[in-house]
Design a protein around this motif. Structure first.
Motif, PDB file in Angstrom:
ATOM      1  N   VAL A  58       0.857  -1.181   0.000  1.00 31.65           N
ATOM      2  CA  VAL A  58       0.000   0.000   0.000  1.00 31.65           C
ATOM      3  C   VAL A  58       0.894   1.232   0.000  1.00 31.65           C
ATOM      4  O   VAL A  58       1.866   1.306   0.753  1.00 31.65           O
ATOM      5  CB  VAL A  58      -0.916   0.008   1.246  1.00 31.65           C
ATOM      6  CG1 VAL A  58      -1.693   1.303   1.346  1.00 31.65           C
ATOM      7  CG2 VAL A  58      -1.864  -1.186   1.193  1.00 31.65           C
ATOM      8  N   VAL A  84      -6.037   1.851   7.572  1.00 33.30           N
ATOM      9  CA  VAL A  84      -5.987   0.698   6.666  1.00 33.30           C
ATOM     10  C   VAL A  84      -6.426  -0.563   7.411  1.00 33.30           C
ATOM     11  O   VAL A  84      -7.246  -1.339   6.910  1.00 33.30           O
ATOM     12  CB  VAL A  84      -4.581   0.533   6.060  1.00 33.30           C
ATOM     13  CG1 VAL A  84      -4.452  -0.807   5.330  1.00 33.30           C
ATOM     14  CG2 VAL A  84      -4.278   1.686   5.106  1.00 33.30           C
ATOM     15  N   VAL A 134      -8.803  -0.486   1.016  1.00 33.41           N
ATOM     16  CA  VAL A 134      -7.628   0.388   1.103  1.00 33.41           C
ATOM     17  C   VAL A 134      -7.958   1.757   0.514  1.00 33.41           C
ATOM     18  O   VAL A 134      -7.606   2.793   1.084  1.00 33.41           O
ATOM     19  CB  VAL A 134      -6.415  -0.257   0.396  1.00 33.41           C
ATOM     20  CG1 VAL A 134      -5.284   0.747   0.204  1.00 33.41           C
ATOM     21  CG2 VAL A 134      -5.931  -1.472   1.184  1.00 33.41           C
TER      22      VAL A 134
END
Length: 113
Positions: A52, A64, A103
């Motif tokens: 990420v 997250v 996300v």
């Protein structure tokens, strides 16, 4: 998802139950779920690692973890801020699209799976 480390085991509470992780994973169940009196069941776990981008602080990590942890079937989410690695563990395979959406909902970008 809430959890507490107990040395070599980890206890985690999720909407899908109370989980005990160690060398194996166990879900602690209500006695009325199993009339035979079985109180635990071993569960085959799966995990996937993602990268990420855009996380810069502990709040980012928490966002997250929170969003990915809401996905049905997810039992644990581990995030490494330094590398951007996110490890998602579940009691069944979790679709990449679901993780990507979570996300993005947190405000970040899934750059690799």
């Amino acid at each position: 998802m809430r959890g507490i480390g107990l040395g070599v085991i980890y206890l985690s509470y999720t909407p899908r139950g109370l989980w005990l992780f160690g060398r194996h994973c166990w879900r602690i169940v209500q006695a009325d779920e199993y009339p035979s009196g079985v109180l635990t069941e071993e569960v085959e776990m799966t995990s996937a690692t993602y990268t990420v981008s855009g996380m810069t602080c502990g709040h980012c990590v928490g966002s997250v973890k929170s969003e990915v942890g809401k996905i049905a079937g997810v039992t644990a989410v581990d995030v490494d801020l330094a590398t951007g690695k996110v490890i998602v563990t579940g009691d069944a395979p979790i679709g990449e699209a679901l993780v990507r959406d979570a996300v993005e909902e947190a405000g970040y970008e899934l750059t690799s799976a």
